[in-house]
Motif scaffolding. Structure first.
Motif, PDB file in Angstrom:
ATOM      1  N   LEU A 147       1.079 -17.505  12.425  1.00  0.00           N
ATOM      2  CA  LEU A 147       1.062 -17.478  13.961  1.00  0.00           C
ATOM      3  C   LEU A 147       1.333 -16.375  14.539  1.00  0.00           C
ATOM      4  O   LEU A 147       2.490 -15.509  14.237  1.00  0.00           O
ATOM      5  N   PRO A 148       0.603 -16.085  15.819  1.00  0.00           N
ATOM      6  CA  PRO A 148       1.045 -14.791  16.371  1.00  0.00           C
ATOM      7  C   PRO A 148       2.217 -15.017  17.273  1.00  0.00           C
ATOM      8  O   PRO A 148       2.791 -15.931  17.508  1.00  0.00           O
ATOM      9  N   VAL A 149       2.852 -13.710  17.512  1.00  0.00           N
ATOM     10  CA  VAL A 149       4.042 -13.444  18.160  1.00  0.00           C
ATOM     11  C   VAL A 149       5.226 -14.000  17.336  1.00  0.00           C
ATOM     12  O   VAL A 149       6.167 -13.098  16.909  1.00  0.00           O
ATOM     13  N   ILE A 150       5.283 -15.170  16.938  1.00  0.00           N
ATOM     14  CA  ILE A 150       6.562 -15.602  16.056  1.00  0.00           C
ATOM     15  C   ILE A 150       6.379 -15.131  14.726  1.00  0.00           C
ATOM     16  O   ILE A 150       7.413 -15.270  13.762  1.00  0.00           O
ATOM     17  N   ASN A 151       5.136 -15.003  14.335  1.00  0.00           N
ATOM     18  CA  ASN A 151       4.936 -14.441  12.792  1.00  0.00           C
ATOM     19  C   ASN A 151       5.429 -15.350  11.844  1.00  0.00           C
ATOM     20  O   ASN A 151       5.458 -14.913  10.473  1.00  0.00           O
ATOM     21  N   LYS A 152       5.230 -16.546  11.994  1.00  0.00           N
ATOM     22  CA  LYS A 152       5.437 -17.352  10.995  1.00  0.00           C
ATOM     23  C   LYS A 152       4.029 -17.807  10.195  1.00  0.00           C
ATOM     24  O   LYS A 152       3.217 -18.186  10.647  1.00  0.00           O
ATOM     25  N   LYS A 153       4.415 -17.798   8.870  1.00  0.00           N
ATOM     26  CA  LYS A 153       3.009 -18.060   7.907  1.00  0.00           C
ATOM     27  C   LYS A 153       2.937 -19.233   7.622  1.00  0.00           C
ATOM     28  O   LYS A 153       3.796 -20.373   7.538  1.00  0.00           O
ATOM     29  N   ILE A 154       1.626 -19.876   7.976  1.00  0.00           N
ATOM     30  CA  ILE A 154       1.214 -21.233   8.080  1.00  0.00           C
ATOM     31  C   ILE A 154       0.406 -21.591   6.894  1.00  0.00           C
ATOM     32  O   ILE A 154       0.065 -22.595   6.350  1.00  0.00           O
ATOM     33  N   ILE A 155      -0.464 -20.401   6.233  1.00  0.00           N
ATOM     34  CA  ILE A 155      -1.037 -20.468   5.096  1.00  0.00           C
ATOM     35  C   ILE A 155      -1.115 -19.413   3.872  1.00  0.00           C
ATOM     36  O   ILE A 155      -1.136 -18.335   4.619  1.00  0.00           O
ATOM     37  N   SER A 156      -0.643 -19.725   2.997  1.00  0.00           N
ATOM     38  CA  SER A 156      -0.499 -18.697   1.985  1.00  0.00           C
ATOM     39  C   SER A 156      -1.816 -18.132   1.442  1.00  0.00           C
ATOM     40  O   SER A 156      -2.690 -18.849   1.389  1.00  0.00           O
ATOM     41  N   ASN A 157      -1.720 -16.840   1.126  1.00  0.00           N
ATOM     42  CA  ASN A 157      -2.758 -16.175   0.687  1.00  0.00           C
ATOM     43  C   ASN A 157      -2.210 -15.565  -0.697  1.00  0.00           C
ATOM     44  O   ASN A 157      -1.536 -16.073  -1.432  1.00  0.00           O
ATOM     45  N   HIS A 158      -2.495 -13.950  -0.848  1.00  0.00           N
ATOM     46  CA  HIS A 158      -1.907 -13.194  -1.945  1.00  0.00           C
ATOM     47  C   HIS A 158      -0.443 -12.943  -1.617  1.00  0.00           C
ATOM     48  O   HIS A 158       0.208 -12.988  -0.758  1.00  0.00           O
ATOM     49  N   GLU A 159       0.318 -12.858  -2.572  1.00  0.00           N
ATOM     50  CA  GLU A 159       1.742 -12.352  -2.611  1.00  0.00           C
ATOM     51  C   GLU A 159       2.043 -10.888  -2.563  1.00  0.00           C
ATOM     52  O   GLU A 159       0.893 -10.062  -2.851  1.00  0.00           O
ATOM     53  N   ALA A 182       5.539  -1.066  -1.164  1.00  0.00           N
ATOM     54  CA  ALA A 182       6.416  -2.119  -1.589  1.00  0.00           C
ATOM     55  C   ALA A 182       6.868  -1.439  -3.078  1.00  0.00           C
ATOM     56  O   ALA A 182       5.899  -1.505  -3.902  1.00  0.00           O
ATOM     57  N   VAL A 183       8.014  -1.465  -3.202  1.00  0.00           N
ATOM     58  CA  VAL A 183       8.642  -0.932  -4.645  1.00  0.00           C
ATOM     59  C   VAL A 183       9.103  -1.983  -5.372  1.00  0.00           C
ATOM     60  O   VAL A 183       8.930  -2.065  -6.659  1.00  0.00           O
ATOM     61  N   GLY A 184       9.914  -2.745  -4.676  1.00  0.00           N
ATOM     62  CA  GLY A 184      10.568  -4.104  -5.491  1.00  0.00           C
ATOM     63  C   GLY A 184      10.254  -5.229  -4.658  1.00  0.00           C
ATOM     64  O   GLY A 184      10.196  -5.517  -3.797  1.00  0.00           O
ATOM     65  N   LEU A 185       9.996  -6.183  -5.757  1.00  0.00           N
ATOM     66  CA  LEU A 185       9.659  -7.500  -5.457  1.00  0.00           C
ATOM     67  C   LEU A 185      11.080  -8.456  -5.624  1.00  0.00           C
ATOM     68  O   LEU A 185      11.971  -8.060  -6.351  1.00  0.00           O
ATOM     69  N   PRO A 186      10.987  -9.887  -5.072  1.00  0.00           N
ATOM     70  CA  PRO A 186      12.056 -10.681  -5.414  1.00  0.00           C
ATOM     71  C   PRO A 186      12.456 -10.575  -6.781  1.00  0.00           C
ATOM     72  O   PRO A 186      11.781 -10.894  -7.700  1.00  0.00           O
ATOM     73  N   ARG A 302      -1.229  -5.825   5.064  1.00  0.00           N
ATOM     74  CA  ARG A 302      -1.479  -4.863   4.163  1.00  0.00           C
ATOM     75  C   ARG A 302      -2.448  -3.745   4.542  1.00  0.00           C
ATOM     76  O   ARG A 302      -3.606  -3.972   5.105  1.00  0.00           O
ATOM     77  N   ALA A 303      -1.905  -2.519   4.539  1.00  0.00           N
ATOM     78  CA  ALA A 303      -2.872  -1.406   5.048  1.00  0.00           C
ATOM     79  C   ALA A 303      -3.840  -0.987   3.945  1.00  0.00           C
ATOM     80  O   ALA A 303      -3.648  -0.752   3.018  1.00  0.00           O
ATOM     81  N   PHE A 304      -5.251  -0.775   4.490  1.00  0.00           N
ATOM     82  CA  PHE A 304      -6.181  -0.723   3.369  1.00  0.00           C
ATOM     83  C   PHE A 304      -7.273   0.472   3.773  1.00  0.00           C
ATOM     84  O   PHE A 304      -7.980   0.933   2.913  1.00  0.00           O
ATOM     85  N   VAL A 305      -7.178   0.993   5.098  1.00  0.00           N
ATOM     86  CA  VAL A 305      -8.105   2.110   5.283  1.00  0.00           C
ATOM     87  C   VAL A 305      -7.567   2.830   6.381  1.00  0.00           C
ATOM     88  O   VAL A 305      -7.079   2.507   7.181  1.00  0.00           O
ATOM     89  N   VAL A 306      -7.826   4.260   6.192  1.00  0.00           N
ATOM     90  CA  VAL A 306      -7.691   5.406   7.616  1.00  0.00           C
ATOM     91  C   VAL A 306      -9.299   5.239   8.028  1.00  0.00           C
ATOM     92  O   VAL A 306     -10.118   5.608   7.354  1.00  0.00           O
ATOM     93  N   TRP A 307      -9.069   4.832   9.326  1.00  0.00           N
ATOM     94  CA  TRP A 307     -10.556   4.673   9.777  1.00  0.00           C
ATOM     95  C   TRP A 307     -10.684   5.898  10.781  1.00  0.00           C
ATOM     96  O   TRP A 307     -11.960   6.135  11.224  1.00  0.00           O
ATOM     97  N   MET A 308      -9.836   6.725  11.253  1.00  0.00           N
ATOM     98  CA  MET A 308      -9.951   7.946  11.949  1.00  0.00           C
ATOM     99  C   MET A 308      -8.734   8.706  11.864  1.00  0.00           C
ATOM    100  O   MET A 308      -7.560   8.256  11.978  1.00  0.00           O
ATOM    101  N   ASN A 309      -8.844  10.073  11.898  1.00  0.00           N
ATOM    102  CA  ASN A 309      -7.821  11.067  12.323  1.00  0.00           C
ATOM    103  C   ASN A 309      -8.692  12.298  13.028  1.00  0.00           C
ATOM    104  O   ASN A 309      -9.368  12.766  12.606  1.00  0.00           O
TER     105      ASN A 309
END
Length: 320
Positions: A147-159, A182-186, A302-309
């Motif tokens: 959800l926007p603003v409160i950032n509460k997950k309502i639908i799971s996808n990838h971990e 991300a170096v360490g997982l739970p 997840r960051a996936f592309v540099v679109w400009m510098n």
């Protein structure tokens, strides 16, 4: 209404001015949400009240003009009737700059909240993977719909996967966004000692890649570069020739008892629902070694592309 709209614009300009001047931290997600609601209110009022009222006024004015024409013996011209009605149908500026902007703001809000969000890299903590000035896109739905603003997950996808480059809300100040790997997982045990990274007791594989000249402002030096492999992800890191001194927290953080600091480095057990993040510029990054674990509710995407510098267009491409 024009005075109220002018006041709202004045408040918006003051807020943005203070934000960009550094007087306070802005929350763009919240700002966009409020703008969507405000412009929706104007857009609804325009459709329900203001537009029908203008049409009635235009009809009255046109009918009066036509009546005058007939009294004078002239035959009313339909084109002239439209000219008479047009000023009454014209949308005032305060509706044009509110209700008229609603569709655009709504599209931006939906795209930014649920699909992709742009970020600009402000520091060198992720060099050589990301450089100062890189403009990147973050996949907002890769880890689930929130959800926007409160950032509460309502639908799971990838971990979150080990090796992902992740944007998240800084645990010590959630109004600020950070980007790290991300170096360490739970459940993982992460150890960083003598400039070596260990995951669950096993040293992470690295290979020397020669020297790297860091030309970012404030750095301008040569440092050894290595290729590091975290699970399936192979990426580059920088390590200073001279090790840093003893690591230590910059502030108290939740689950701090899970970490042990020594002269060699730090060892942490990652709690459930949390992640251990590190910068690729290993000795020039404030990360989980200093301020603790990132809870899942702080994950942005997840960051996936540099679109400009704009200073170096060759930087455009995917993020490893």
């Amino acid at each position: 209404m024009s005075a109220l709209t002018g006041l709202l614009y004045a408040v918006l300009i003051a807020y943005l001015g203070g934000w960009f001047s550094g007087y306070w931290n802005g929350n763009f997600s919240l700002l966009l949400f409020v703008l969507t609601l405000v412009t929706l209110g104007y857009w609804t009022a325009e459709r329900v009240y203001f537009q029908p009222a203008r049409r009635r006024q235009a009809q009255v004015a046109a009918d009066a003009w036509e009546k005058e024409q007939r009294w004078s013996g002239a035959e009313p011209n339909p084109a002239a009737r439209e000219v008479v009605a047009e000023p009454h149908l014209r949308q005032p500026w305060w509706l044009d700059w509110t209700a008229g902007l609603f569709p655009v703001i709504l599209i931006v809000f939906l795209l930014r909240s649920f699909l992709f969000e742009p970020f600009k890299i402000p520091s060198g903590s992720m060099v050589p993977t990301l450089r100062i000035g890189d403009l990147i896109l973050v996949n907002k739905f890769h880890y689930g719909i929130r959800l926007p603003v409160i950032n509460k997950k309502i639908i799971s996808n990838h971990e979150v996967a080990r090796g992902d480059v992740v944007v998240f809300r800084y645990p010590l100040n959630p109004s600020v966004d950070y980007i790290k790997r991300a170096v360490g997982l739970p459940g993982d045990e992460i150890r960083y000692a003598n400039q070596k990274l260990y995951v669950n007791g096993k040293e992470v594989e690295t290979q020397a890649q020669g020297d790297f000249f860091d030309d970012d402002p404030g750095s301008m030096r040569i440092r050894p570069m290595f290729t590091e492999k975290l699970g399936p992800v192979e990426h580059k890191i920088l390590v200073d020739p001279q090790p840093r001194g003893q690591l230590g927290p910059i502030a108290a953080f939740p689950y701090q008892q899970n970490c042990t600091y020594t002269l060699e480095g730090v060892t942490c057990k990652v709690p459930e629902g949390h992640y251990f993040m590190m910068g690729d510029n290993r000795d020039n990054s404030q990360d989980s070694r200093f301020w603790g674990f990132v809870p899942d509710e702080n994950i942005v995407g997840r960051a996936f592309v540099v679109w400009m510098n704009f200073g170096n267009p060759k930087r455009i491409g995917g993020i490893q």
